[in-house]
Scaffold this active site. Structure first.
Site, mmCIF file in Angstrom:
data_model
loop_
_atom_site.group_PDB
_atom_site.id
_atom_site.type_symbol
_atom_site.label_atom_id
_atom_site.label_comp_id
_atom_site.label_asym_id
_atom_site.label_seq_id
_atom_site.Cartn_x
_atom_site.Cartn_y
_atom_site.Cartn_z
ATOM 1 C CD GLU A 1 40.853 42.500 37.491
ATOM 2 O OE1 GLU A 1 40.984 41.654 38.234
ATOM 3 O OE2 GLU A 1 40.503 42.025 36.253
ATOM 4 C CG HIS B 1 43.776 38.647 40.271
ATOM 5 N ND1 HIS B 1 44.597 37.687 40.343
ATOM 6 C CD2 HIS B 1 43.386 38.926 38.768
ATOM 7 C CE1 HIS B 1 44.665 37.006 39.074
ATOM 8 N NE2 HIS B 1 44.017 37.731 38.247
ATOM 9 C CG HIS C 1 43.933 33.473 34.845
ATOM 10 N ND1 HIS C 1 43.786 33.019 36.207
ATOM 11 C CD2 HIS C 1 44.017 34.479 34.955
ATOM 12 C CE1 HIS C 1 43.776 34.305 36.997
ATOM 13 N NE2 HIS C 1 44.111 35.271 36.128
ATOM 14 C CG ASP D 1 43.725 38.454 33.175
ATOM 15 O OD1 ASP D 1 43.844 37.517 34.047
ATOM 16 O OD2 ASP D 1 42.468 39.383 33.548
ATOM 17 C CG ASP D 2 41.312 35.200 31.970
ATOM 18 O OD1 ASP D 2 41.524 33.735 32.257
ATOM 19 O OD2 ASP D 2 40.797 36.127 32.462
ATOM 20 N N GLY E 1 39.922 36.307 41.598
ATOM 21 C CA GLY E 1 38.170 36.477 41.947
ATOM 22 C C GLY E 1 37.479 37.457 42.227
ATOM 23 C CG HIS F 1 48.016 38.053 35.213
ATOM 24 N ND1 HIS F 1 47.711 38.845 36.286
ATOM 25 C CD2 HIS F 1 46.740 37.339 34.997
ATOM 26 C CE1 HIS F 1 46.504 38.734 36.671
ATOM 27 N NE2 HIS F 1 45.983 37.829 35.825
HETATM 28 ZN ZN LIG Z 1 44.017 37.546 36.108
#
Ligand SMILES: [Zn+2]
Length: 347
Positions: free
Chosen positions: A210, A207, A23, A288-289, A180, A21
């Site tokens: 969360e 997602h 992005h 994730d990011d 999103g 995961h």
């Molecule tokens: Zn994510």
């Protein structure tokens, strides 16, 4: 990628890893962003610290989903040319490889890279596929790509992105992701788009749970056919949903820094990962990011040790679970499993 080698155990740094995961839009090096601002004369500050505040979650930012999502508005400005899109893809793969990630599922949002119509979503997808393949072979890492669609964007965008993903199913795309704003936008309208993509053979990750409750996790599993759940930390609110996910062996893609910095948990040590494991859920650690949260996969692993009391040995379990949860065919999974078992327990 920041250098965290001083605060991360050498054994964690050297562990061969899998990230399911990550992005692309959240993986751009800050230094690259500064260069792009200058070269493309973007309407953003050239000073690295001023820019950082606009594209990363920094000290003093309110820890809330809306603030986090707003960073992507600025990030979308960077996808200015095919060369820039290819460069950030190459660098994202390179950064993962440097962190000893051997298998990476990198997700990207065609609508973001296309800057809402400046480029064609089909073209940006080809640029990402080509750049990822080139970087993967240059750095000895295997990369599967996941197309991501946002629930706060239109169904038309999602439909087209899903069609493009299916068209490239034998060309590097392995899955579809629904991402999103989970707080304001329901997933239900996307049901038929997700179902068709899954029917065509793409893995489905959603997602859910969360920022809102366990009901979204239940819905993602039962109504949307999720193969994996992004985050899902709120599942513990409902024991029935926990039983459901456990019975189906659904893997949860957990990101400790992300959950803390977007307000899902009050502190790193409050992360419910140990309780999720205790409840018999399949869990994997992910970034994730990494650029937005200033993290690496090694740092996420180190957080699990330092803040959640997990053992170094248990980290190997996350890696193996991630291999088993990869959107790959069963034969490739079993090959990777053997490779990772010998790498993880070679000493
Ligand atoms: Zn994510």
């Amino acid at each position: 990628m920041k250098d965290y080698s001083a605060i991360i155990d050498k054994r964690v740094l050297e562990l061969p890893k899998v990230d399911l995961h990550r992005h692309l839009e959240g993986s751009i090096r800050l230094e690259t962003m500064v260069e792009v601002v200058r070269e493309a004369s973007l309407p953003l500050p050239e000073d690295i610290e001023s820019l950082r505040r606009l594209v990363q979650v920094v000290d003093g930012d309110p820890k809330e989903p809306a603030l986090f999502l707003s960073k992507f508005t600025n990030i979308r400005l960077f996808f200015h040319s095919p060369e820039i899109i290819q460069r950030i893809t190459v660098e994202a793969v390179e950064d993962a490889a440097r962190d000893q990630v051997r298998y990476l599922e990198l997700r990207f949002t065609p609508a973001a890279l296309a800057q809402s119509g400046v480029f064609d979503m089909e073209d940006v997808t080809r640029w990402v596929i080509d750049a990822a393949a080139e970087a993967a072979s240059a750095h000895g890492i295997e990369v599967g790509l996941i197309v991501s669609v946002n629930r706060h964007e239109s169904l038309e965008i999602a439909e087209e992105a899903a069609r493009i993903a299916v068209d490239h199913i034998h060309n590097g795309i392995v899955g579809l992701d629904l991402a999103g704003d989970e707080v304001e936008f329901p997933a239900q309208p996307f049901q038929s788009i997700l179902a068709s993509a899954k029917q065509a053979g793409l893995g489905l990750t959603i997602h859910a749970g969360e920022w809102t409750g366990a009901e979204n996790v239940r819905h993602a599993i039962l109504e949307l056919g999720a193969d994996r759940i992004g985050h899902g930390i709120r599942i513990l609110d409902d024991p029935q949903v926990v039983s459901l996910a456990r019975a189906r062996g659904i893997p949860f893609e957990v990101s400790i820094d992300s959950n803390y910095l977007t307000g899902g948990i009050p502190s790193l040590s409050a992360h419910p990962l140990p309780q999720m494991i205790q409840a018999g859920l399949q869990t994997v650690l992910t970034t994730d990011d990494p650029s937005i949260f200033g993290t690496t996969l090694s740092l996420e692993y180190q957080h699990a040790v330092d803040h959640l009391g997990l053992s170094l040995e248990s980290l190997k379990g996350f890696v193996l679970t991630a291999v088993q949860a990869a959107f790959l065919d069963p034969l490739r999974i079993s090959q990777l499993e053997s490779e990772f078992v010998s790498l993880l327990w070679r000493s």
